[in-house]
Design a protein around this motif. Sequence first.
Motif, PDB file in Angstrom:
ATOM      1  N   LEU A  16      -2.664   2.225 -11.421  1.00 55.78           N
ATOM      2  CA  LEU A  16      -2.549   2.227  -9.960  1.00 55.78           C
ATOM      3  C   LEU A  16      -1.068   2.153  -9.550  1.00 55.78           C
ATOM      4  O   LEU A  16      -0.626   2.868  -8.655  1.00 55.78           O
ATOM      5  CB  LEU A  16      -3.340   1.060  -9.361  1.00 55.78           C
ATOM      6  N   ALA A  17      -0.339   1.299 -10.257  1.00 58.58           N
ATOM      7  CA  ALA A  17       1.092   1.164  -9.957  1.00 58.58           C
ATOM      8  C   ALA A  17       1.809   2.494 -10.192  1.00 58.58           C
ATOM      9  O   ALA A  17       2.654   2.916  -9.405  1.00 58.58           O
ATOM     10  CB  ALA A  17       1.706   0.076 -10.841  1.00 58.58           C
ATOM     11  N   CYS A  20       1.101   4.772  -7.320  1.00 54.30           N
ATOM     12  CA  CYS A  20       1.871   4.391  -6.133  1.00 54.30           C
ATOM     13  C   CYS A  20       3.326   4.809  -6.282  1.00 54.30           C
ATOM     14  O   CYS A  20       3.973   5.207  -5.319  1.00 54.30           O
ATOM     15  CB  CYS A  20       1.772   2.892  -5.897  1.00 54.30           C
ATOM     16  N   ASN A  21       3.817   4.727  -7.520  1.00 52.32           N
ATOM     17  CA  ASN A  21       5.195   5.136  -7.774  1.00 52.32           C
ATOM     18  C   ASN A  21       5.401   6.624  -7.572  1.00 52.32           C
ATOM     19  O   ASN A  21       6.407   7.041  -7.010  1.00 52.32           O
ATOM     20  CB  ASN A  21       5.601   4.775  -9.202  1.00 52.32           C
ATOM     21  N   GLY A  24       5.338   6.739  -3.771  1.00 50.02           N
ATOM     22  CA  GLY A  24       6.313   5.891  -3.091  1.00 50.02           C
ATOM     23  C   GLY A  24       7.757   6.217  -3.421  1.00 50.02           C
ATOM     24  O   GLY A  24       8.626   6.203  -2.555  1.00 50.02           O
ATOM     25  N   ASP A  29       5.255   6.833   2.464  1.00 45.40           N
ATOM     26  CA  ASP A  29       4.776   5.467   2.632  1.00 45.40           C
ATOM     27  C   ASP A  29       3.253   5.433   2.593  1.00 45.40           C
ATOM     28  O   ASP A  29       2.591   6.167   3.321  1.00 45.40           O
ATOM     29  CB  ASP A  29       5.301   4.924   3.969  1.00 45.40           C
ATOM     30  N   ILE A  30       2.712   4.597   1.733  1.00 44.30           N
ATOM     31  CA  ILE A  30       1.260   4.434   1.695  1.00 44.30           C
ATOM     32  C   ILE A  30       0.900   3.353   2.710  1.00 44.30           C
ATOM     33  O   ILE A  30       1.284   2.202   2.569  1.00 44.30           O
ATOM     34  CB  ILE A  30       0.768   4.037   0.285  1.00 44.30           C
ATOM     35  N   LEU A  33      -4.692   1.549   1.433  1.00 40.01           N
ATOM     36  CA  LEU A  33      -5.141   1.954   0.109  1.00 40.01           C
ATOM     37  C   LEU A  33      -6.370   1.162  -0.318  1.00 40.01           C
ATOM     38  O   LEU A  33      -6.482  -0.017  -0.026  1.00 40.01           O
ATOM     39  CB  LEU A  33      -3.986   1.702  -0.860  1.00 40.01           C
ATOM     40  N   MET A  46      -6.440   6.669  -0.016  1.00 36.41           N
ATOM     41  CA  MET A  46      -5.206   6.222   0.622  1.00 36.41           C
ATOM     42  C   MET A  46      -4.874   7.020   1.877  1.00 36.41           C
ATOM     43  O   MET A  46      -5.304   8.156   2.050  1.00 36.41           O
ATOM     44  CB  MET A  46      -4.041   6.320  -0.363  1.00 36.41           C
ATOM     45  N   THR A  48      -1.440   7.935   4.056  1.00 33.14           N
ATOM     46  CA  THR A  48       0.017   7.895   3.955  1.00 33.14           C
ATOM     47  C   THR A  48       0.641   8.418   5.243  1.00 33.14           C
ATOM     48  O   THR A  48      -0.053   8.975   6.097  1.00 33.14           O
ATOM     49  CB  THR A  48       0.516   8.782   2.791  1.00 33.14           C
TER      50      THR A  48
END
Lengths: 137, 426
Positions: A16-17, A20-21, A24, A29-30, A33, A46, A48
């Motif tokens: 998940l990280a 997001c990376n 992001g 910008d999320i 989520l 999500m 955004t």
Amino acid sequence: MVEQISVFIDNRPGRLAELCNIIGRNGVDIRALQLVEAGEFGLVRMITDNNEKAMALLKNAGMSFRKGEVLGVLMEDKPGSLGLIASILSDASINIEYAYAFITKIEKKAILILKVNDLEKAIKVLKLKGVSILENI
Amino acid sequence: MHKTVEEIRKSQGKLLVKNVKYSWDNIPYYKQKMKEAGVKPEDIKGLEDISKIPFLSKADLRHHYPYGLIATPLDKVVRFHSSSGTTGVPTVVPYTKKDIENWAELNKRCLETVGATNKDIVQVSYGYGLFTGGLGLHYGAERLGAAVIPTSSGNTMKQIKILKDMKTTTLACTPSYALMLSELMKANDVKIETLSLKRGVFGAESWSENMRKRIEKGLGLEAFDIYGLTELCGPGVGIECSEHNGLHTWSDHFIVETIDSEGNKTDFDGEGKGELVFTTLQREAMPVLRYRTKDLSSVTWEECACGLPHPRIGRITGRSDDMLIVRGVNVFPSQIEEVLMELKGVGDHYQIIVDRDILDCLMVKVEVTNEIFSDSISELITLENEIKKRLFEMLSLSVEVELVEPGQIPRPEGKAKRVVDLRKDM
Ligand SMILES: [Zn+2]
């Protein structure tokens, strides 16, 4: 109506990280989520601030995703708000397939994201009851 | 006038007699093997005597790595190729000048059979090098007079650009690579209308009918299966004709037989099914006598509507050493592929994993493409269950199915690694 992107991900630590990376790190910008897990895999939904760019980044990363429309509702950040909206919808025989909420920068307001089986009708009944529907977030 | 089957078999017999004598005289190991089997060259009078000749296995070739089975002095050898030694020791195959010419001729015939002419532009996306795929098709296409683009494999985006810009009409590569090309085209919005492809010649892996459909649709061409083995020369041993009902094997260069698991002959007078066994008829540097391929298929001498008089082998249904035994059940990876390919959006990329907990367990990883991805967990679970159900119907075995992200399964640029058997490490 609000545009939402759903992404298929492997349900493993750190994934998940990483997702997001991907988004992001590139200046998108999320805003909201939700992760839903089902054993070995998961779904990330999500919203955004730049869906076109987010989708281009996902495509570039070779991920499977889909854009869809959901209902965004601005509600009071206090107990009972969610129940009120749910009952308005159920009174109109509209099913909620899933929902997730997040707080906003606006004081004492939360945003509720709803996936319903009849989007048009849901907007109509909620508007009638004075609920504010969001066009974007 | 076409030759009758009888005439063809008679001339094959003559070439066989000559080849057995040549092998006896020039390859000490063959002589030793035949002696052990109690056979002398004079016992082989025609095709009917072929079953007296002992089989040759891949292990035999490996034990004589690298030069042990060469029939000619090394100064007559002009080229070596080698088969990918997945189990360690590779098999080295030598060619004389004549062998190279014959090989080019066979590939030329294959290209002609699929309708290619000297007006065609042939992109060879098989790997060039020790692997026979690239150079085999390359020489065949040149001999045909076609224009060859020797791209080799890899650098797929560039290959797509070449397909488009240079108006390639004929593509030669592995089926997995063809699928990868079509997938990347789709991902980059390259329409098949912008290509000039008419046909593809795909081999070096076994592939299903469903995979054929996908490749044909994805690349806008007619797909033909080509057969070959490094031990026999490389690609060009057999080719599908426009009937797509088996692959013609060139009868003036090869005798093809089938045998059952006990080694009994099943072709011609028998049912015609089993492991393919090949004997080369014209090779100089390394003739092979009754080479067991481990490829499972069938042979027929029945007349083909295309008119070619050469016997046909069926498409390869599996390899006897590919067969997995899972909880006592025989499983061929090709069966799993068949099931996956039937489901829309599934199966271009999958991997079969066998492991042992207390019992053997079979797991299939399937990549979730945009096509099958759904925003609903329940739909994804339904899909997973549907795959499980269909695999169970095919194999009578419960199979774990795992949906994974695209790109989680390695993209093969050469031969696909579809099966991972973790039990072997235990
Ligand atoms: Zn034919």
